[in-house]
Scaffold this motif. Sequence first.
Motif, short mmCIF file in Angstrom:
data_model
loop_
_atom_site.label_atom_id
_atom_site.label_comp_id
_atom_site.label_asym_id
_atom_site.label_seq_id
_atom_site.Cartn_x
_atom_site.Cartn_y
_atom_site.Cartn_z
N LYS A 13 0.89 -1.16 0.00
CA LYS A 13 0.00 0.00 0.00
C LYS A 13 0.93 1.21 0.00
CE LYS A 13 -4.27 1.66 0.80
NZ LYS A 13 -5.06 1.98 -0.35
N ILE A 14 0.85 2.05 -1.00
CA ILE A 14 1.78 3.15 -1.19
C ILE A 14 1.30 4.38 -0.39
CG2 ILE A 14 3.12 4.46 -2.88
CD1 ILE A 14 3.39 1.41 -3.21
N GLU A 15 1.57 4.37 0.90
CA GLU A 15 1.08 5.41 1.81
C GLU A 15 1.74 6.77 1.58
OE1 GLU A 15 -1.51 5.30 4.04
OE2 GLU A 15 -1.90 3.36 3.16
N LYS A 16 2.91 6.79 0.96
CA LYS A 16 3.56 8.08 0.70
C LYS A 16 2.74 8.96 -0.25
CE LYS A 16 6.43 7.17 -3.30
NZ LYS A 16 5.95 8.31 -4.05
N ASN A 17 1.74 8.37 -0.89
CA ASN A 17 0.89 9.13 -1.80
C ASN A 17 -0.24 9.85 -1.09
OD1 ASN A 17 2.56 8.06 -3.72
ND2 ASN A 17 0.94 7.36 -5.06
N ASN A 18 -0.32 9.76 0.23
CA ASN A 18 -1.27 10.57 0.98
C ASN A 18 -0.86 12.04 0.83
OD1 ASN A 18 -3.30 8.96 2.31
ND2 ASN A 18 -1.63 8.02 3.46
N PRO A 19 -1.77 12.98 1.02
CA PRO A 19 -1.45 14.40 0.82
C PRO A 19 -0.27 14.89 1.66
CG PRO A 19 -3.80 14.13 1.13
CD PRO A 19 -3.19 12.80 1.34
N GLY A 20 -0.12 14.37 2.88
CA GLY A 20 1.00 14.78 3.74
C GLY A 20 2.22 13.91 3.57
N GLY A 21 2.15 12.91 2.70
CA GLY A 21 3.29 12.06 2.41
C GLY A 21 3.55 10.99 3.45
N SER A 22 2.56 10.71 4.30
CA SER A 22 2.78 9.77 5.40
C SER A 22 1.52 8.99 5.72
CB SER A 22 3.22 10.55 6.64
OG SER A 22 3.21 9.75 7.80
N MET A 23 1.69 7.80 6.31
CA MET A 23 0.55 7.03 6.78
C MET A 23 -0.11 7.69 7.99
SD MET A 23 2.54 3.82 8.40
CE MET A 23 2.02 3.44 10.05
N LYS A 24 0.57 8.64 8.60
CA LYS A 24 0.01 9.33 9.76
C LYS A 24 -1.18 10.22 9.37
CE LYS A 24 3.48 8.42 12.87
NZ LYS A 24 4.40 9.06 13.74
N ASP A 25 -1.33 10.51 8.09
CA ASP A 25 -2.50 11.27 7.62
C ASP A 25 -3.79 10.52 7.96
OD1 ASP A 25 -0.61 12.94 6.54
OD2 ASP A 25 -1.17 12.61 4.46
N ARG A 26 -3.77 9.19 7.79
CA ARG A 26 -4.95 8.37 8.10
C ARG A 26 -5.30 8.48 9.57
NH1 ARG A 26 -6.31 3.90 4.64
NH2 ARG A 26 -4.87 3.71 2.93
N MET A 27 -4.30 8.32 10.43
CA MET A 27 -4.50 8.37 11.88
C MET A 27 -5.04 9.73 12.30
SD MET A 27 -2.76 9.80 14.73
CE MET A 27 -1.17 10.10 14.00
N ALA A 28 -4.48 10.78 11.74
CA ALA A 28 -4.91 12.13 12.10
C ALA A 28 -6.36 12.38 11.68
CB ALA A 28 -3.98 13.16 11.46
N ARG A 29 -6.71 11.95 10.48
CA ARG A 29 -8.10 12.11 10.03
C ARG A 29 -9.04 11.33 10.93
NH1 ARG A 29 -9.88 9.56 4.56
NH2 ARG A 29 -9.52 7.79 5.90
N SER A 30 -8.67 10.13 11.30
CA SER A 30 -9.50 9.31 12.18
C SER A 30 -9.69 9.98 13.54
CB SER A 30 -8.89 7.92 12.37
OG SER A 30 -8.93 7.21 11.17
N MET A 31 -8.61 10.55 14.09
CA MET A 31 -8.69 11.23 15.38
C MET A 31 -9.64 12.43 15.32
SD MET A 31 -4.69 11.12 16.62
CE MET A 31 -4.90 12.53 17.67
N VAL A 32 -9.51 13.22 14.27
CA VAL A 32 -10.35 14.41 14.14
C VAL A 32 -11.81 14.01 13.92
CG1 VAL A 32 -10.83 16.44 12.69
CG2 VAL A 32 -8.48 15.91 13.36
N ASN B 50 5.24 14.27 11.16
CA ASN B 50 4.17 13.79 10.30
C ASN B 50 2.80 13.81 10.96
OD1 ASN B 50 5.91 13.32 8.19
ND2 ASN B 50 6.32 11.22 8.77
N THR B 51 2.72 13.59 12.27
CA THR B 51 1.43 13.66 12.96
C THR B 51 0.88 15.08 12.90
OG1 THR B 51 1.99 11.82 14.41
CG2 THR B 51 0.22 13.28 15.13
N GLY B 52 1.74 16.06 13.13
CA GLY B 52 1.30 17.46 13.07
C GLY B 52 0.84 17.85 11.68
N ILE B 53 1.56 17.37 10.67
CA ILE B 53 1.18 17.66 9.28
C ILE B 53 -0.18 17.02 8.98
CG2 ILE B 53 1.76 17.22 6.85
CD1 ILE B 53 4.74 17.39 7.76
#
Length: 81
Positions: free
Chosen positions: A30-49, A71-74
Amino acid sequence: MLCTTTTQLIGQTPVMSIAVPNRDATLVLKIEKNNPGGSMKDRMARSMVCAALEDGRLAAGGTIVESSSGNTGIGLALAAL
């Protein structure tokens, strides 16, 4: 899929399949670097919000405070858009 917000792009990353030589196996990436922030942490952050909005811990338009400069902050900044 035509997206109208950055958060809609989170998680819409490609999957790549690679045959493993000399084995009856396939490696699926799964090519997670293709998330807008370049990290799999984008998923976690969206889930938290989303979870905080759903259960009332965060009001729409509320403030998110995070001490991360990585990456979490981004991811949180993207999810807050």
